[in-house]
Write an enzyme that holds these catalytic residues in place. Sequence first.
Site, PDB file in Angstrom:
ATOM      1  N   ARG A   1     112.064  -0.978  -4.259  1.00 39.72           N
ATOM      2  CA  ARG A   1     111.902  -0.449  -2.899  1.00 39.72           C
ATOM      3  C   ARG A   1     110.684  -1.041  -2.208  1.00 39.72           C
ATOM      4  NH1 ARG A   1     111.857   5.098  -3.533  1.00 39.72           N
ATOM      5  NH2 ARG A   1     114.108   4.947  -3.669  1.00 39.72           N
TER       6      ARG A   1
ATOM      7  N   CYS B   1      95.597  18.997  -2.289  1.00 36.18           N
ATOM      8  CA  CYS B   1      95.891  18.648  -3.683  1.00 36.18           C
ATOM      9  C   CYS B   1      94.593  18.536  -4.489  1.00 36.18           C
ATOM     10  CB  CYS B   1      96.672  17.335  -3.734  1.00 36.18           C
ATOM     11  SG  CYS B   1      97.121  16.860  -5.415  1.00 36.18           S
TER      12      CYS B   1
ATOM     13  N   CYS C   1      93.167  11.049  -6.201  1.00 40.33           N
ATOM     14  CA  CYS C   1      93.724   9.704  -6.003  1.00 40.33           C
ATOM     15  C   CYS C   1      93.069   9.093  -4.748  1.00 40.33           C
ATOM     16  CB  CYS C   1      95.237   9.776  -5.849  1.00 40.33           C
ATOM     17  SG  CYS C   1      96.012  10.794  -7.133  1.00 40.33           S
TER      18      CYS C   1
ATOM     19  N   CYS D   1      94.749   8.662  -1.236  1.00 40.43           N
ATOM     20  CA  CYS D   1      95.657   9.696  -0.725  1.00 40.43           C
ATOM     21  C   CYS D   1      95.039  10.614   0.324  1.00 40.43           C
ATOM     22  CB  CYS D   1      96.196  10.510  -1.892  1.00 40.43           C
ATOM     23  SG  CYS D   1      97.475  11.679  -1.367  1.00 40.43           S
TER      24      CYS D   1
ATOM     25  N   CYS E   1     114.208  12.241  -0.550  1.00 39.94           N
ATOM     26  CA  CYS E   1     113.095  12.335  -1.507  1.00 39.94           C
ATOM     27  C   CYS E   1     112.111  13.395  -1.033  1.00 39.94           C
ATOM     28  CB  CYS E   1     112.377  11.004  -1.616  1.00 39.94           C
ATOM     29  SG  CYS E   1     113.469   9.610  -1.905  1.00 39.94           S
TER      30      CYS E   1
ATOM     31  N   CYS F   1     112.096   6.961 -10.949  1.00 39.27           N
ATOM     32  CA  CYS F   1     111.617   6.184  -9.807  1.00 39.27           C
ATOM     33  C   CYS F   1     110.135   5.993 -10.073  1.00 39.27           C
ATOM     34  CB  CYS F   1     111.850   6.952  -8.505  1.00 39.27           C
ATOM     35  SG  CYS F   1     111.092   6.155  -7.065  1.00 39.27           S
TER      36      CYS F   1
ATOM     37  N   CYS G   1     115.937  13.241  -4.929  1.00 38.37           N
ATOM     38  CA  CYS G   1     114.743  12.763  -5.638  1.00 38.37           C
ATOM     39  C   CYS G   1     113.616  13.736  -5.310  1.00 38.37           C
ATOM     40  CB  CYS G   1     114.378  11.358  -5.176  1.00 38.37           C
ATOM     41  SG  CYS G   1     112.903  10.702  -6.003  1.00 38.37           S
TER      42      CYS G   1
HETATM   43  N1  SAM Z   1     101.508  14.556  -5.906  1.00 41.42           N
HETATM   44  C1  SAM Z   1     102.525  13.852  -6.587  1.00 41.42           C
HETATM   45  C2  SAM Z   1     101.974  12.716  -7.401  1.00 41.42           C
HETATM   46  O1  SAM Z   1     101.034  12.069  -7.001  1.00 41.42           O
HETATM   47  O2  SAM Z   1     102.524  12.476  -8.479  1.00 41.42           O
HETATM   48  C3  SAM Z   1     103.617  13.336  -5.665  1.00 41.42           C
HETATM   49  C4  SAM Z   1     103.308  12.799  -4.280  1.00 41.42           C
HETATM   50  S1  SAM Z   1     102.350  11.296  -4.187  1.00 41.42           S
HETATM   51  C5  SAM Z   1     102.001  11.229  -2.478  1.00 41.42           C
HETATM   52  C6  SAM Z   1     103.524   9.987  -4.544  1.00 41.42           C
HETATM   53  C7  SAM Z   1     103.030   8.560  -4.551  1.00 41.42           C
HETATM   54  O3  SAM Z   1     102.869   8.082  -3.229  1.00 41.42           O
HETATM   55  C8  SAM Z   1     101.689   8.244  -5.201  1.00 41.42           C
HETATM   56  O4  SAM Z   1     101.756   8.162  -6.591  1.00 41.42           O
HETATM   57  C9  SAM Z   1     101.344   6.903  -4.604  1.00 41.42           C
HETATM   58  O5  SAM Z   1     101.831   5.844  -5.409  1.00 41.42           O
HETATM   59  C10 SAM Z   1     102.058   6.930  -3.247  1.00 41.42           C
HETATM   60  N2  SAM Z   1     101.084   7.016  -2.144  1.00 41.42           N
HETATM   61  C11 SAM Z   1     100.346   8.099  -1.819  1.00 41.42           C
HETATM   62  N3  SAM Z   1      99.539   7.839  -0.775  1.00 41.42           N
HETATM   63  C12 SAM Z   1      99.751   6.544  -0.436  1.00 41.42           C
HETATM   64  C13 SAM Z   1      99.204   5.688   0.561  1.00 41.42           C
HETATM   65  N4  SAM Z   1      98.262   6.090   1.399  1.00 41.42           N
HETATM   66  N5  SAM Z   1      99.678   4.431   0.659  1.00 41.42           N
HETATM   67  C14 SAM Z   1     100.646   4.004  -0.203  1.00 41.42           C
HETATM   68  N6  SAM Z   1     101.183   4.768  -1.168  1.00 41.42           N
HETATM   69  C15 SAM Z   1     100.751   6.030  -1.298  1.00 41.42           C
HETATM   70 FE1  SF4 Z   2      97.728  14.705  -5.055  1.00 44.89          FE
HETATM   71 FE2  SF4 Z   2      97.965  12.625  -3.421  1.00 44.89          FE
HETATM   72 FE3  SF4 Z   2      97.291  12.232  -5.954  1.00 44.89          FE
HETATM   73 FE4  SF4 Z   2      99.793  13.055  -5.358  1.00 44.89          FE
HETATM   74  S1  SF4 Z   2      98.862  11.106  -4.790  1.00 44.89           S
HETATM   75  S2  SF4 Z   2      98.453  13.831  -6.978  1.00 44.89           S
HETATM   76  S3  SF4 Z   2      99.361  14.336  -3.547  1.00 44.89           S
HETATM   77  S4  SF4 Z   2      96.062  13.339  -4.426  1.00 44.89           S
END
Ligand code: SAM
Ligand code: SF4
Length: 332
Positions: free
Chosen positions: A266, A59, A63, A66, A103, A194, A134
């Site tokens: 949740r 990606c 973040c 992530c 989801c 959500c 979802c």
């Molecule tokens: N890429 C898309 C986005 O970020 O909008 C969708 C997938 S992303 C993995 C969805 C959500 O999962 C993130 O916004 C974050 O809040 C949560 N998330 C991701 N990695 C995480 C982690 N290591 N621990 C807890 N929550 C996490």
């Molecule tokens: Fe990409 Fe992870 Fe951020 Fe979603 S949470 S936009 S998968 S880096």
Amino acid sequence: MPAADPAAPRYDWTLEEIEALFELPFTELVFRAASVHRRWFDPAEVQIAQLLSIKTGGCPENCGYCSQSQHFESGVPASKLMDAEAVIAEARLAKEGGAQRFCMGAAWRDLKDRDLPKVAAMIEGVKDLGLETCVTLGMLQPHQAQALKAAGLDYYNHNLDTGPDYYGAVVTTRTYQDRLETLEAVRDAGISTCCGGIVGMGETRRDRAGLLHALATLPAHPDSLPINDLMPTKGTPLGASEPVDGLEFVRTIAVARLVCPKSVVRLAAGREHMSREQQALCFLVGANSIFVGAKLLTTANPARDTDEKLFADLGLKPMGMAATAAQAVAAE
Ligand code: SAM
Ligand code: SF4
Ligand code: DTB
């Protein structure tokens, strides 16, 4: 004039009021949250959702929590978007295991129009199985939200992640405003939202209150409100974060229940490292949805039989689908 219902949803919460809820004696906070929970929900019911990563890793966003960002060395390999048939087969297994909502998550910054037909086929196929649908695909344009709605999408997940003041310490490739605009496109298309965030990223209690303030002052409260406890991943900037105290996590769930009383809250990522007792407290103060299955997107979650034992020991049962549908209608 009749007295106002103290459990009615409010959209005028101040940050200070929400901080004051966090400061309540724990026993008082638990009592208030459990009381509001009962006003809108059967406290024995918990919704069962299951996740599938339909496109993993690589990606372009950064973040800091992530495992799927290409900016960090987390060891999660990138893969292509799955075929719709394979996704539908996973959804069938999830349904057989008791899931009510399926989801589908993609490690994208935003949805590309070229991927829309394939995602629409997944939504249609999953819905045909009788599951709620979802997806979480990153940022959306209004015409894309409308196309997803036309395919039968029930919910779109897009989190605010944390309070606005801490947000810049977590991600810099997408703004808070970008997220709010995607949520607006989702609402305008008539898709249920959500939307929640993560705790345990080194934020302060004020930041946690800031996240809940942002959620409680959206034009409509989220239909589903996931609170994730960070799943720390080695190689990511937040991989060595100090875990948030278990009771502070329970407080965060309780305050979410109080400020968004009709949202399905949740208890999302992080149950893998929580005790049964902590999870029970979360259900007591108003959490009424979980993810099941041994994997979230890329990280671990309790095994199905572990959760079945927990539900049996606590006397919990899956939420009636009628209740979730009523929530979606009530929030419109
Ligand atoms: N890429 C898309 C986005 O970020 O909008 C969708 C997938 S992303 C993995 C969805 C959500 O999962 C993130 O916004 C974050 O809040 C949560 N998330 C991701 N990695 C995480 C982690 N290591 N621990 C807890 N929550 C996490
Ligand atoms: Fe990409 Fe992870 Fe951020 Fe979603 S949470 S936009 S998968 S880096
Ligand atoms: C949400 O709030 N939590 C889910 C879902 N929405 C997409 C994701 C949790 C991901 C946990 C980290 C992982 O498994 O990679």
